[in-house]
Scaffold this motif. Structure first.
Motif, PDB file in Angstrom:
ATOM      1  N   HIS A  28       0.837  -1.210   0.000  1.00  0.00           N
ATOM      2  CA  HIS A  28       0.000   0.000   0.000  1.00  0.00           C
ATOM      3  C   HIS A  28       0.869   1.256   0.000  1.00  0.00           C
ATOM      4  CE1 HIS A  28      -3.241   2.773   0.768  1.00  0.00           C
ATOM      5  NE2 HIS A  28      -2.582   3.222   1.815  1.00  0.00           N
ATOM      6  N   GLY A  29       1.908   1.265   0.800  1.00  0.00           N
ATOM      7  CA  GLY A  29       2.768   2.445   0.884  1.00  0.00           C
ATOM      8  C   GLY A  29       3.470   2.756  -0.425  1.00  0.00           C
ATOM      9  N   LEU A  30       3.992   1.715  -1.084  1.00  0.00           N
ATOM     10  CA  LEU A  30       4.670   1.938  -2.363  1.00  0.00           C
ATOM     11  C   LEU A  30       3.681   2.362  -3.441  1.00  0.00           C
ATOM     12  CD1 LEU A  30       7.271  -0.956  -2.421  1.00  0.00           C
ATOM     13  CD2 LEU A  30       7.670   1.472  -1.950  1.00  0.00           C
ATOM     14  N   ASP A  31       2.506   1.757  -3.468  1.00  0.00           N
ATOM     15  CA  ASP A  31       1.477   2.170  -4.438  1.00  0.00           C
ATOM     16  C   ASP A  31       1.121   3.634  -4.268  1.00  0.00           C
ATOM     17  OD1 ASP A  31       1.250  -0.219  -5.781  1.00  0.00           O
ATOM     18  OD2 ASP A  31      -0.614  -0.830  -4.800  1.00  0.00           O
ATOM     19  N   SER A  32       0.951   4.069  -3.046  1.00  0.00           N
ATOM     20  CA  SER A  32       0.602   5.470  -2.784  1.00  0.00           C
ATOM     21  C   SER A  32       1.697   6.412  -3.256  1.00  0.00           C
ATOM     22  CB  SER A  32       0.349   5.685  -1.285  1.00  0.00           C
ATOM     23  OG  SER A  32      -0.781   4.970  -0.874  1.00  0.00           O
ATOM     24  N   ALA A  33       2.950   6.058  -2.981  1.00  0.00           N
ATOM     25  CA  ALA A  33       4.071   6.911  -3.386  1.00  0.00           C
ATOM     26  C   ALA A  33       4.191   6.969  -4.912  1.00  0.00           C
ATOM     27  CB  ALA A  33       5.365   6.399  -2.762  1.00  0.00           C
ATOM     28  N   VAL A  34       4.060   5.828  -5.581  1.00  0.00           N
ATOM     29  CA  VAL A  34       4.128   5.814  -7.043  1.00  0.00           C
ATOM     30  C   VAL A  34       2.999   6.655  -7.628  1.00  0.00           C
ATOM     31  CG1 VAL A  34       3.854   4.355  -9.089  1.00  0.00           C
ATOM     32  CG2 VAL A  34       5.369   3.626  -7.237  1.00  0.00           C
ATOM     33  N   ASN A  35       1.800   6.511  -7.113  1.00  0.00           N
ATOM     34  CA  ASN A  35       0.669   7.311  -7.621  1.00  0.00           C
ATOM     35  C   ASN A  35       0.917   8.798  -7.452  1.00  0.00           C
ATOM     36  OD1 ASN A  35      -0.827   5.144  -8.541  1.00  0.00           O
ATOM     37  ND2 ASN A  35      -1.862   4.860  -6.591  1.00  0.00           N
ATOM     38  N   GLU A  36       1.532   9.196  -6.344  1.00  0.00           N
ATOM     39  CA  GLU A  36       1.836  10.607  -6.126  1.00  0.00           C
ATOM     40  C   GLU A  36       2.857  11.100  -7.161  1.00  0.00           C
ATOM     41  OE1 GLU A  36       3.921  13.470  -2.799  1.00  0.00           O
ATOM     42  OE2 GLU A  36       2.926  11.633  -2.148  1.00  0.00           O
TER      43      GLU A  36
END
Length: 78
Positions: A28-36
């Motif tokens: 979840h954390g990596l997905d959020s950072a990539v989306n940002e």
């Protein structure tokens, strides 16, 4: 629990440093950072995104001009 440190150049976020306490937080954390960073990559238009694992639970997600626009590469730091 995860934590993120934003490193910016000018007003745009160029990289995000992340640390995680549990494996369950990583996805979840990596997905959020990539989306940002996708938004910043679109504005830049000259780079893709590189996700680097430095050690268990420690990652950097960054815009990278060596990565083609529209792509995301993953690395493990030696």
């Amino acid at each position: 629990m995860s934590s993120a440190i934003m490193e910016s150049q000018t007003s745009n976020v160029r990289s995000v440093r992340l640390t995680f306490s549990t494996a369950e937080e990583v996805h979840h954390g990596l997905d959020s950072a990539v989306n940002e960073l996708i938004e910043a990559a679109v504005e830049d238009g000259n780079c893709g995104i590189r996700v680097t694992r430095h050690e268990p639970g420690a990652y950097t997600v960054a815009l990278d001009e060596s990565v083609p626009f529209g792509e995301t590469y993953e690395d493990i730091a030696a």
